[in-house]
Design a protein around this motif. Structure first.
Motif, mmCIF file in Angstrom:
data_model
loop_
_atom_site.group_PDB
_atom_site.id
_atom_site.type_symbol
_atom_site.label_atom_id
_atom_site.label_comp_id
_atom_site.label_asym_id
_atom_site.label_seq_id
_atom_site.Cartn_x
_atom_site.Cartn_y
_atom_site.Cartn_z
ATOM 1 N N ALA A 84 4.921 -19.691 10.149
ATOM 2 C CA ALA A 84 5.804 -18.655 10.112
ATOM 3 C C ALA A 84 5.499 -17.638 8.925
ATOM 4 O O ALA A 84 5.695 -16.309 9.020
ATOM 5 C CB ALA A 84 7.208 -18.916 10.255
ATOM 6 N N HIS A 85 5.398 -18.115 7.612
ATOM 7 C CA HIS A 85 5.327 -17.466 6.405
ATOM 8 C C HIS A 85 4.043 -16.435 6.702
ATOM 9 O O HIS A 85 4.315 -15.355 5.978
ATOM 10 C CB HIS A 85 5.128 -18.344 5.338
ATOM 11 C CG HIS A 85 4.915 -17.922 3.857
ATOM 12 N ND1 HIS A 85 5.834 -16.934 3.318
ATOM 13 C CD2 HIS A 85 3.892 -17.423 3.230
ATOM 14 C CE1 HIS A 85 5.684 -16.492 2.281
ATOM 15 N NE2 HIS A 85 4.152 -16.815 2.077
ATOM 16 N N GLU A 86 2.952 -17.030 7.143
ATOM 17 C CA GLU A 86 1.800 -16.286 7.132
ATOM 18 C C GLU A 86 2.044 -15.238 8.304
ATOM 19 O O GLU A 86 1.479 -14.132 8.223
ATOM 20 C CB GLU A 86 0.595 -17.088 7.583
ATOM 21 C CG GLU A 86 -0.919 -16.562 7.768
ATOM 22 C CD GLU A 86 -2.069 -17.324 7.829
ATOM 23 O OE1 GLU A 86 -3.103 -17.027 8.123
ATOM 24 O OE2 GLU A 86 -1.728 -18.834 7.695
ATOM 25 N N VAL A 87 2.555 -15.670 9.403
ATOM 26 C CA VAL A 87 3.022 -14.557 10.411
ATOM 27 C C VAL A 87 3.670 -13.519 9.921
ATOM 28 O O VAL A 87 3.402 -12.299 9.894
ATOM 29 C CB VAL A 87 3.401 -15.158 11.598
ATOM 30 C CG1 VAL A 87 3.982 -14.288 12.673
ATOM 31 C CG2 VAL A 87 2.492 -16.282 12.130
ATOM 32 N N VAL A 88 4.827 -13.779 9.304
ATOM 33 C CA VAL A 88 5.481 -12.742 8.622
ATOM 34 C C VAL A 88 5.051 -11.724 7.706
ATOM 35 O O VAL A 88 4.971 -10.580 7.726
ATOM 36 C CB VAL A 88 7.096 -13.338 7.960
ATOM 37 C CG1 VAL A 88 7.740 -12.172 7.279
ATOM 38 C CG2 VAL A 88 7.913 -13.924 9.006
ATOM 39 N N ARG A 89 4.075 -12.385 6.835
ATOM 40 C CA ARG A 89 3.344 -11.730 5.720
ATOM 41 C C ARG A 89 2.370 -10.664 6.644
ATOM 42 O O ARG A 89 2.042 -9.358 6.003
ATOM 43 C CB ARG A 89 2.518 -12.598 5.128
ATOM 44 C CG ARG A 89 1.774 -11.837 3.982
ATOM 45 C CD ARG A 89 0.961 -12.905 2.768
ATOM 46 N NE ARG A 89 0.158 -13.870 3.532
ATOM 47 C CZ ARG A 89 0.146 -15.215 3.659
ATOM 48 N NH1 ARG A 89 1.238 -15.683 2.739
ATOM 49 N NH2 ARG A 89 -0.530 -15.903 4.065
ATOM 50 N N ALA A 90 1.835 -10.882 7.710
ATOM 51 C CA ALA A 90 1.037 -9.974 8.486
ATOM 52 C C ALA A 90 2.095 -8.698 9.015
ATOM 53 O O ALA A 90 1.355 -8.005 9.142
ATOM 54 C CB ALA A 90 0.401 -10.716 9.639
ATOM 55 N N THR A 91 3.182 -8.742 9.119
ATOM 56 C CA THR A 91 4.235 -7.694 9.504
ATOM 57 C C THR A 91 4.163 -6.695 8.417
ATOM 58 O O THR A 91 4.417 -5.569 8.532
ATOM 59 C CB THR A 91 5.371 -8.301 9.902
ATOM 60 O OG1 THR A 91 6.190 -8.730 9.086
ATOM 61 C CG2 THR A 91 5.201 -9.230 11.103
ATOM 62 N N GLY A 92 4.333 -7.197 6.831
ATOM 63 C CA GLY A 92 4.919 -6.450 5.846
ATOM 64 C C GLY A 92 6.066 -6.178 6.036
ATOM 65 O O GLY A 92 6.804 -5.245 5.130
ATOM 66 N N TRP A 93 6.997 -6.580 6.788
ATOM 67 C CA TRP A 93 8.443 -6.335 6.852
ATOM 68 C C TRP A 93 9.305 -6.917 5.581
ATOM 69 O O TRP A 93 10.354 -6.696 5.739
ATOM 70 C CB TRP A 93 8.927 -6.998 8.111
ATOM 71 C CG TRP A 93 8.434 -6.293 9.377
ATOM 72 C CD1 TRP A 93 7.707 -5.300 9.615
ATOM 73 C CD2 TRP A 93 8.733 -6.821 10.699
ATOM 74 N NE1 TRP A 93 7.486 -4.865 10.875
ATOM 75 C CE2 TRP A 93 8.068 -6.026 11.409
ATOM 76 C CE3 TRP A 93 9.299 -7.748 11.158
ATOM 77 C CZ2 TRP A 93 7.961 -6.183 13.017
ATOM 78 C CZ3 TRP A 93 9.430 -8.019 12.658
ATOM 79 C CH2 TRP A 93 8.728 -7.262 13.608
ATOM 80 N N LEU A 94 8.527 -7.804 4.849
ATOM 81 C CA LEU A 94 9.473 -8.363 3.795
ATOM 82 C C LEU A 94 9.002 -7.736 2.529
ATOM 83 O O LEU A 94 9.512 -8.055 1.497
ATOM 84 C CB LEU A 94 9.260 -9.868 3.652
ATOM 85 C CG LEU A 94 9.876 -10.667 4.770
ATOM 86 C CD1 LEU A 94 9.517 -12.074 4.337
ATOM 87 C CD2 LEU A 94 11.228 -10.340 5.061
ATOM 88 N N THR A 95 8.136 -6.650 2.595
ATOM 89 C CA THR A 95 7.782 -5.947 1.072
ATOM 90 C C THR A 95 8.175 -4.681 1.162
ATOM 91 O O THR A 95 8.294 -3.832 2.133
ATOM 92 C CB THR A 95 6.175 -5.916 1.326
ATOM 93 O OG1 THR A 95 5.690 -5.214 2.471
ATOM 94 C CG2 THR A 95 5.881 -7.585 1.165
ATOM 95 N N GLY A 96 8.867 -4.208 0.085
ATOM 96 C CA GLY A 96 9.471 -2.872 -0.246
ATOM 97 C C GLY A 96 10.060 -2.160 0.790
ATOM 98 O O GLY A 96 11.141 -2.890 1.194
ATOM 99 N N ALA A 97 9.681 -1.132 1.281
ATOM 100 C CA ALA A 97 10.258 -0.583 2.405
ATOM 101 C C ALA A 97 10.262 -1.377 3.665
ATOM 102 O O ALA A 97 11.228 -1.047 4.324
ATOM 103 C CB ALA A 97 10.010 0.961 2.538
ATOM 104 N N GLY A 98 9.489 -2.001 3.763
ATOM 105 C CA GLY A 98 9.398 -3.023 5.057
ATOM 106 C C GLY A 98 10.435 -3.758 5.086
ATOM 107 O O GLY A 98 10.780 -4.281 6.325
#
Length: 184
Positions: A167-181
């Motif tokens: 799940a960590h790898e999948v979430v990273r693919a979205t960019g939803w946890l970085t900056g404005a994401g």
């Protein structure tokens, strides 16, 4: 800030862990906190009798997704986690564009696993009369997805890995946890 809708498509053969990973992705996003919705695509067209190849089945799934998404969007949601075996294929893109808007950002993640891994998982899960058919269909869908997943699809192996790590790898693919994401 980008206010368009976004969808994370989690696809893969039966037994690869789509639903489990989808719920763990949701847990990670809730902790962040990132507003999102989760839809198990397999339930969008569970009507019988309706053979798998029935064109009405695909239309029913598209109509149900549009109805559900309109309810979420009306409440201000703009991110969707959607799990379904073949959701990542290009021919399904139109369903998401019709439901969520032509400019929806689509992130495709294809979960993969060996025949041995999925066989073990399906044997543990399937208690009824459909195990043999499920194993056969899983192998067929694995080949189909491997051949036809678009080039922008992120492939994530699940063999021998924890659901948290996947799940960590999948979430990273979205960019939803970085900056404005990470914003709403």
């Amino acid at each position: 800030m980008d206010h368009r809708s976004e969808v994370l498509l989690i696809g893969g053969r039966a037994g690869v862990g789509k639903t489990t990973v989808g719920w763990e992705v949701s847990a990670r996003l809730r902790t962040a906190p990132v507003a999102h919705c989760v839809v198990e695509g397999d339930f969008m067209a569970q009507a019988h009798p309706a053979p798998e190849a029935d064109p009405h089945r695909r239309e029913l799934a598209a109509r149900n997704l549009a109805a559900i998404w309109s309810n979420y969007a009306e409440l201000g949601y703009r991110r969707l986690v959607y799990t379904n075996t073949v959701s990542v294929l290009a021919e399904n893109e139109g369903m998401f564009r019709r439901a969520m808007g032509a400019d929806v950002r689509i992130v495709r993640v294809l979960l993969t696993a060996s025949d041995a891994t999925t066989g073990e998982r399906l044997t543990g899960r399937e208690r009824g009369s459909e195990l043999a058919q499920e194993l056969k269909n899983s192998a067929f869908k694995a080949r189909l997805l491997d051949e036809r997943a678009p080039a922008d699809t992120v492939r994530v192996a699940t063999d021998g890995r924890s659901v948290v790590d996947i799940a960590h790898e999948v979430v990273r693919a979205t960019g939803w946890l970085t900056g404005a994401g990470a914003a709403g």
